[in-house]
Design an enzyme around this catalytic site. Structure first.
Site, PDB file in Angstrom:
ATOM      1  N   ASP A  17      53.114  51.516  59.350  1.00 58.86           N
ATOM      2  CA  ASP A  17      52.268  50.430  58.876  1.00 58.86           C
ATOM      3  C   ASP A  17      53.151  49.288  58.361  1.00 58.86           C
ATOM      4  O   ASP A  17      54.129  49.533  57.656  1.00 58.86           O
ATOM      5  CB  ASP A  17      51.364  50.952  57.755  1.00 58.86           C
ATOM      6  CG  ASP A  17      50.355  49.939  57.292  1.00 58.86           C
ATOM      7  OD1 ASP A  17      49.348  49.748  57.993  1.00 58.86           O
ATOM      8  OD2 ASP A  17      50.578  49.324  56.227  1.00 58.86           O
ATOM      9  N   GLU A  30      53.846  48.199  63.315  1.00 58.08           N
ATOM     10  CA  GLU A  30      53.379  46.818  63.224  1.00 58.08           C
ATOM     11  C   GLU A  30      54.562  45.917  62.862  1.00 58.08           C
ATOM     12  O   GLU A  30      55.051  45.969  61.739  1.00 58.08           O
ATOM     13  CB  GLU A  30      52.296  46.690  62.154  1.00 58.08           C
ATOM     14  CG  GLU A  30      51.036  47.487  62.451  1.00 58.08           C
ATOM     15  CD  GLU A  30      50.017  47.382  61.329  1.00 58.08           C
ATOM     16  OE1 GLU A  30      48.835  47.168  61.629  1.00 58.08           O
ATOM     17  OE2 GLU A  30      50.404  47.516  60.145  1.00 58.08           O
TER      18      GLU A  30
END
Length: 400
Positions: A112, A141
């Site tokens: 994340d 990400e």
């Protein structure tokens, strides 16, 4: 919030710490026994609350990144960023990653907000994982967030050439083929055929990454609206049938493009979150999978199974380097609104593929070369006298 504790909501007795461990192990083992590998979402970028956190209490002002004025860095938008360049913080991350891999059998990590983690930490995580399991995967990400870390050190998609073994969610692919996260925007497959040339680039992903295997191709994930819900807004003036055909085209492009395909759970039966976007706090009524939709959309589910079979059994859809892509893959712009995607391979079910993606509403006739037969056509078209009509919002797959 602790990184080494399993979630208690799914345990038969959450107050029994050993049961949390053993039941998670049995769950992952059961998935492995059915040929399903497990990639875990890890949120090593921030904690819930710094002031009550054990790491902050143990060594104040060490485990959390600070700005020059001493205030907490907030690139995560959660009030704090983990200080991944601090050596003991980095060691903690590495130890926890190894724990999940060795103790539980995790096969990969999805990071994340990976863009606020430094590259050295991410490379060490990847190297450690692959030393234990050469097929271990690490991706995340790569958004460039405003954290108190020099941009050149961040694991962002812009810096992907510094971390060639780590994958990145490809937002160019997403925005080009589907449209941005704003509900009203359109991409190529939602009808913006001005993006035809960009869509051709997205499908081959040439030169965007150090390695083609870094490109995680997607149009839908747990964040933001589902494609089905977005199309209700961006293509409100079209029929439900056409909108679903557009969603099918997007999924076909995800599975058949060069790079790594990523499908959101339930996407294959047009998952809906009732028009809501980020639903992390919306509860089960919104986020639960409605399995009745699978039965209602069985044709689309079987279409996705067919495409996955095609990708697995034909290496031309998953070339591992750019040289092979340049040699064997070609995209063409047909009438400024349709894509011709040609692939060649030396082994597999077929020798050659020609795939047409028509995102326009117009029927476009094409010539068919000798030896090609029609493997799939959205509208059950036929080849007549070496010609094929590719209907509007349609996918056609020819093989030789």
């Amino acid at each position: 919030m602790a990184y080494n504790v399993t979630e208690g909501s799914y345990v038969t007795d959450p107050d029994d710490g050993y049961m949390r461990i053993t039941e998670a192990q049995r769950m992952i083992e059961a998935l492995h026994s059915r040929g399903i590998r497990v990639v875990m979402d890890v949120v090593f970028n921030h904690m819930h609350d710094v002031n009550i956190n054990a790491l902050e209490k143990t060594v104040p002002h060490y485990f959390f990144r600070r700005n020059k004025d001493g205030s907490l860095s907030n690139g995560s938008w959660c009030g704090n960023d983990l200080n991944t360049t601090a050596l003991m913080c980095r060691k903690y991350i590495l130890d926890m990653c190894k724990r999940w891999q060795v103790l539980y059998g995790i096969d990969g990590f999805r990071f994340d907000l990976m863009g606020i983690i430094d590259q050295e930490t991410m490379k060490l995580v990847d190297a450690q994982g692959k030393a234990l399991d050469p097929s271990f995967v690490v991706y995340g990400e790569g958004w460039n967030m405003s954290t108190a870390l020099d941009e050149s050190m961040r694991t962002t998609i812009q810096n992907n050439f510094k971390t060639p073994h780590i994958g990145f969610f490809n937002d160019f692919f997403r925005d080009t083929l589907r449209g941005t996260n704003q509900m009203e925007t359109k991409g190529y497959f939602s009808g913006d055929t001005y993006k035809t040339n960009d869509a051709m680039r997205a499908i081959c992903n040439l030169d965007m990454f150090a390695k083609i295997t870094q490109s995680i191709n997607y149009v839908e994930c747990h964040d933001n609206a589902t494609c089905y819900d977005k199309l209700q807004i961006s293509n409100y003036d079209e029929t439900e049938k056409i909108r679903k055909r557009r969603a099918r085209l997007m999924m076909a492009a995800v599975i058949l493009s060069q790079g790594v395909p990523f499908l959101h759970s339930g996407q294959e039966f047009f998952r809906t979150k009732g028009g809501l976007s980020n639903t992390y706090n919306a509860g089960d009524q919104v986020n639960a999978l409605d399995w009745n939709r699978k039965d209602m959309e069985i044709d689309t589910t079987q279409f996705i199974q067919f495409l996955i079979h095609l990708r697995k059994n034909n290496p031309c859809f998953r070339y591992g380097n750019y040289d092979m892509i340049r040699k064997n893959v070609k995209t063409e712009n047909i009438n400024h609104r349709m894509i011709k995607y040609s692939l060649h391979q030396s082994e597999g079910e077929y020798k050659d593929f020609v795939i047409y993606f028509n995102a326009s509403l117009e029927t476009i006739p094409v010539d068919v070369e000798d030896g090609f037969t029609l493997l799939y056509h959205s509208e059950k078209g036929k080849i007549l006298d070496h010609k094929l009509d590719v209907n509007g919002v349609c996918c056609a797959i020819l093989v030789r």
